[in-house]
Design an enzyme around this catalytic site. Structure first.
Site, short mmCIF file in Angstrom:
data_model
loop_
_atom_site.label_atom_id
_atom_site.label_comp_id
_atom_site.label_asym_id
_atom_site.label_seq_id
_atom_site.Cartn_x
_atom_site.Cartn_y
_atom_site.Cartn_z
N THR A 1 -9.30 8.13 9.08
CA THR A 1 -8.92 6.91 8.37
C THR A 1 -8.58 5.77 9.32
O THR A 1 -7.81 4.87 8.99
CB THR A 1 -7.70 7.19 7.45
OG1 THR A 1 -6.63 7.75 8.25
CG2 THR A 1 -8.07 8.17 6.35
N LYS B 1 0.84 -1.20 0.00
CA LYS B 1 0.00 0.00 0.00
C LYS B 1 0.87 1.25 0.00
O LYS B 1 1.69 1.44 0.90
CB LYS B 1 -0.92 -0.03 1.22
CG LYS B 1 -1.88 -1.22 1.22
CD LYS B 1 -2.65 -1.35 2.49
CE LYS B 1 -1.80 -1.83 3.63
NZ LYS B 1 -2.58 -2.14 4.85
N GLY C 1 -8.59 2.44 10.86
CA GLY C 1 -9.03 1.11 10.45
C GLY C 1 -9.01 0.86 8.95
O GLY C 1 -9.61 -0.11 8.48
N THR C 2 -8.29 1.69 8.18
CA THR C 2 -8.28 1.50 6.73
C THR C 2 -7.61 0.17 6.34
O THR C 2 -8.08 -0.51 5.43
CB THR C 2 -7.56 2.66 6.02
OG1 THR C 2 -6.29 2.87 6.63
CG2 THR C 2 -8.37 3.93 6.09
N GLY C 3 -6.52 -0.18 7.00
CA GLY C 3 -5.84 -1.43 6.68
C GLY C 3 -6.70 -2.64 6.97
O GLY C 3 -6.75 -3.60 6.17
N CYS C 4 -7.38 -2.62 8.10
CA CYS C 4 -8.29 -3.70 8.48
C CYS C 4 -9.40 -3.84 7.43
O CYS C 4 -9.74 -4.93 6.99
CB CYS C 4 -8.92 -3.44 9.84
SG CYS C 4 -7.75 -3.16 11.18
#
Length: 267
Positions: free
Chosen positions: A204, A173, A206-209
């Site tokens: 943002t 990412k 929790g974007t990775g989750c």
């Protein structure tokens, strides 16, 4: 109905971890299940406390799920210790789990460390070889590849290094550090770029989750890896672009931005 299992920590504020994963999987059309690795006391301003689940109890959770409703995909998020990582690896191998997506979470959006230093090597060596996809951000990729990543060329080198070393596909990412929101997929020796536009929204958490869970959900439904990443990118852009504004810090995404239902209507 297709099913997906999330193995991750609980976020009492609901923006990341198990809670974000379940919302995301539900909104992406699969039945969501969970195995909790840790309890956290946190909100949008930061993490106050973490209580790790015992390896024995984590095993019981995983066995309970796999023995009854076998998941079509598995997402692994926050796992803080070597024993928990080994428990997950053992159970996933035992049940021959497929469509395993590893989000190698090392720190929260706010910067709090979420994994013990000694557990990083265990995470890499035990879980990466059984993963269909790993989804590191730039700082995580630097730790894993032992490289400095400061350009798109560096992203390619790091993704190849990780993928070739552990036999898995890698979604690296980009984020705001290198580009607007362009992610790089390295899979089966091929490079694919997924373009994204920068959205002016600081919330943002929790974007990775969310991204990794959306990918797992789409893999569970039978989409190929490229399609699953593209659909997940579109979903997360919508969740960020909905501009939900909750809390005093880095707020959560609006996971239900696309929900149109009689039961979701406001009074």
């Amino acid at each position: 109905m297709k099913t997906a299992l999330t193995i991750a920590g609980s976020d009492s504020c609901g923006g990341a971890g198990i809670q974000a994963d379940i919302k995301t999987m539900t909104m992406n059309g699969v039945y969501a299940m969970s195995a909790i690795t840790a309890l956290t006391a946190q909100n949008t301003t930061g993490i106050r406390a973490i209580r790790e689940i015992s390896p024995e109890f984590l095993k019981e959770q995983l066995d309970a799920v796999f023995e009854d409703i076998f998941p079509d995909a598995v997402k692994v998020g926050m796992v803080s210790s070597e024993k928990l990582i080994c428990t997950i690896a053992d159970r996933l191998k035992y049940y021959k789990a497929s469509n395993v997506v590893i989000d190698p979470v090392m720190a929260s959006t706010g910067g709090s460390s979420l994994i013990k230093t000694g557990a990083i090597d265990t995470l890499i060596n035990e879980l990466f070889p059984i993963a269909a996809l790993v989804t590191p951000n730039i700082p995580e990729a630097e730790v894993i590849s032992e490289m400095t990543v400061e350009s798109t060329d560096d992203m390619i080198l790091a993704a190849k290094s990780i993928g070739n070393a552990y036999g898995c596909s890698v979604l690296l990412k980009g984020g705001h550090r290198i580009n607007d929101a362009n992610d790089l997929l390295y899979s089966n020796g091929e490079i694919y770029w997924f373009k994204g536009n920068r959205i002016d929204n600081p919330n943002t958490h929790g974007t990775g989750c969310t991204l990794s869970s959306a990918i797992a959900a789409n893999l569970a439904k039978g989409y190929c890896l490229k399609e699953s990443v593209q659909r997940a990118k579109e979903y997360i852009s919508g969740a960020i672009g909905a501009n939900l504004n909750l809390g005093k810090g880095l707020g959560p995404l609006k996971h239900n931005f696309d929900l149109v239902s009689y039961f979701s209507e406001e009074k």
